[in-house]
Design a protein around this motif. Sequence first.
Motif, PDB file in Angstrom:
ATOM      1  N   ALA A  14       0.830  -1.206   0.000  1.00 34.59           N
ATOM      2  CA  ALA A  14       0.000   0.000   0.000  1.00 34.59           C
ATOM      3  C   ALA A  14       0.864   1.255   0.000  1.00 34.59           C
ATOM      4  N   ALA A  15       1.919   1.250   0.782  1.00 33.52           N
ATOM      5  CA  ALA A  15       2.795   2.422   0.881  1.00 33.52           C
ATOM      6  C   ALA A  15       3.590   2.651  -0.404  1.00 33.52           C
ATOM      7  N   ALA A  16       4.072   1.586  -1.016  1.00 34.31           N
ATOM      8  CA  ALA A  16       4.953   1.723  -2.179  1.00 34.31           C
ATOM      9  C   ALA A  16       4.216   1.941  -3.489  1.00 34.31           C
ATOM     10  N   LEU A  17       3.025   1.353  -3.625  1.00 35.82           N
ATOM     11  CA  LEU A  17       2.384   1.325  -4.937  1.00 35.82           C
ATOM     12  C   LEU A  17       1.006   1.992  -4.983  1.00 35.82           C
ATOM     13  N   ALA A  18       0.507   2.494  -3.875  1.00 38.95           N
ATOM     14  CA  ALA A  18      -0.793   3.179  -3.814  1.00 38.95           C
ATOM     15  C   ALA A  18      -1.856   2.451  -4.637  1.00 38.95           C
ATOM     16  N   PRO A  19      -2.115   1.199  -4.314  1.00 35.42           N
ATOM     17  CA  PRO A  19      -3.036   0.423  -5.137  1.00 35.42           C
ATOM     18  C   PRO A  19      -4.489   0.890  -5.024  1.00 35.42           C
ATOM     19  N   THR A  20      -5.222   0.701  -6.119  1.00 32.75           N
ATOM     20  CA  THR A  20      -6.659   0.934  -6.112  1.00 32.75           C
ATOM     21  C   THR A  20      -7.382  -0.351  -5.739  1.00 32.75           C
ATOM     22  N   ARG A  21      -6.671  -1.455  -5.813  1.00 32.18           N
ATOM     23  CA  ARG A  21      -7.173  -2.766  -5.367  1.00 32.18           C
ATOM     24  C   ARG A  21      -5.982  -3.548  -4.843  1.00 32.18           C
ATOM     25  N   LEU A  22      -6.170  -4.193  -3.693  1.00 35.26           N
ATOM     26  CA  LEU A  22      -5.100  -5.001  -3.122  1.00 35.26           C
ATOM     27  C   LEU A  22      -5.702  -6.184  -2.382  1.00 35.26           C
ATOM     28  N   GLU A  23      -5.309  -7.366  -2.800  1.00 35.33           N
ATOM     29  CA  GLU A  23      -5.684  -8.593  -2.101  1.00 35.33           C
ATOM     30  C   GLU A  23      -4.406  -9.386  -1.847  1.00 35.33           C
ATOM     31  N   VAL A  24      -4.139  -9.679  -0.603  1.00 41.46           N
ATOM     32  CA  VAL A  24      -3.034 -10.560  -0.248  1.00 41.46           C
ATOM     33  C   VAL A  24      -3.702 -11.814   0.316  1.00 41.46           C
ATOM     34  N   ILE A  25      -3.611 -12.892  -0.439  1.00 39.83           N
ATOM     35  CA  ILE A  25      -4.332 -14.122  -0.122  1.00 39.83           C
ATOM     36  C   ILE A  25      -3.349 -15.160   0.401  1.00 39.83           C
ATOM     37  N   ASN A  26      -3.622 -15.670   1.589  1.00 35.85           N
ATOM     38  CA  ASN A  26      -2.767 -16.680   2.199  1.00 35.85           C
ATOM     39  C   ASN A  26      -3.169 -18.052   1.661  1.00 35.85           C
ATOM     40  N   ASP A  27      -2.299 -18.650   0.857  1.00 37.24           N
ATOM     41  CA  ASP A  27      -2.534 -19.962   0.264  1.00 37.24           C
ATOM     42  C   ASP A  27      -1.828 -21.081   1.039  1.00 37.24           C
ATOM     43  N   SER A  28      -1.279 -20.781   2.172  1.00 34.87           N
ATOM     44  CA  SER A  28      -0.419 -21.724   2.892  1.00 34.87           C
ATOM     45  C   SER A  28      -1.117 -23.026   3.251  1.00 34.87           C
ATOM     46  N   ALA A  29      -2.382 -22.972   3.617  1.00 35.87           N
ATOM     47  CA  ALA A  29      -3.096 -24.186   4.014  1.00 35.87           C
ATOM     48  C   ALA A  29      -3.152 -25.204   2.882  1.00 35.87           C
ATOM     49  N   ARG A  30      -3.199 -24.727   1.650  1.00 36.98           N
ATOM     50  CA  ARG A  30      -3.231 -25.635   0.494  1.00 36.98           C
ATOM     51  C   ARG A  30      -1.888 -26.313   0.269  1.00 36.98           C
ATOM     52  N   HIS A  31      -0.833 -25.822   0.890  1.00 35.27           N
ATOM     53  CA  HIS A  31       0.516 -26.356   0.688  1.00 35.27           C
ATOM     54  C   HIS A  31       1.079 -27.017   1.942  1.00 35.27           C
ATOM     55  N   ARG A  32       0.232 -27.243   2.932  1.00 32.83           N
ATOM     56  CA  ARG A  32       0.679 -27.851   4.186  1.00 32.83           C
ATOM     57  C   ARG A  32       1.351 -29.196   3.912  1.00 32.83           C
ATOM     58  N   PRO A  52      -2.084   2.412 -10.532  1.00 30.79           N
ATOM     59  CA  PRO A  52      -1.693   3.274 -11.641  1.00 30.79           C
ATOM     60  C   PRO A  52      -0.190   3.195 -11.936  1.00 30.79           C
ATOM     61  N   ALA A  53       0.600   2.804 -10.940  1.00 30.91           N
ATOM     62  CA  ALA A  53       2.053   2.694 -11.118  1.00 30.91           C
ATOM     63  C   ALA A  53       2.426   1.643 -12.155  1.00 30.91           C
ATOM     64  N   PHE A  54       1.514   0.729 -12.484  1.00 32.80           N
ATOM     65  CA  PHE A  54       1.798  -0.339 -13.437  1.00 32.80           C
ATOM     66  C   PHE A  54       1.494   0.048 -14.888  1.00 32.80           C
ATOM     67  N   ALA A  55       0.891   1.196 -15.095  1.00 34.89           N
ATOM     68  CA  ALA A  55       0.539   1.615 -16.456  1.00 34.89           C
ATOM     69  C   ALA A  55       1.795   1.684 -17.327  1.00 34.89           C
ATOM     70  N   GLY A  56       1.730   1.057 -18.479  1.00 36.03           N
ATOM     71  CA  GLY A  56       2.842   1.080 -19.420  1.00 36.03           C
ATOM     72  C   GLY A  56       3.997   0.162 -19.068  1.00 36.03           C
ATOM     73  N   LYS A  57       3.866  -0.608 -18.016  1.00 38.97           N
ATOM     74  CA  LYS A  57       4.944  -1.513 -17.577  1.00 38.97           C
ATOM     75  C   LYS A  57       4.656  -2.940 -18.058  1.00 38.97           C
ATOM     76  N   SER A  58       5.715  -3.682 -18.330  1.00 43.73           N
ATOM     77  CA  SER A  58       5.569  -5.088 -18.708  1.00 43.73           C
ATOM     78  C   SER A  58       5.237  -5.922 -17.473  1.00 43.73           C
ATOM     79  N   ARG A  59       4.818  -7.162 -17.704  1.00 44.12           N
ATOM     80  CA  ARG A  59       4.508  -8.064 -16.602  1.00 44.12           C
ATOM     81  C   ARG A  59       5.733  -8.258 -15.703  1.00 44.12           C
TER      82      ARG A  59
END
Length: 92
Positions: A14-32, A52-59
């Motif tokens: 949030a601090a570095a990229l000022a996202p308009t959408r942010l989901e941090v999903i914990n998938d750890s249980a699927r990899h137990r 918006p920081a990703f506009a014009g940037k490659s993957r």
Amino acid sequence: MAGPVQREMETLLAAALAPTRLEVINDSARHRGHSGDDGSGESHFTVVIESPAFAGKSRLERQRMVNAALGDIPGTRVHALAIKALAPEESA
């Protein structure tokens, strides 16, 4: 309930990229019991981020931006990180 690593990731992104959408999903249980599972319950994550920081940037550039924002978390405290990084106009 988010653990300390997940909350730190959310704060850093949030601090570095000022996202308009942010989901941090914990998938750890699927990899137990799999490789990289350290028993912490916070070893595998998916990040879905729109900024918006990703506009014009490659993957690759976007993934590098996310990894840079997270510092030492990927590879030290988190075993696996899947990243879906979008510019706002790419959101569906």
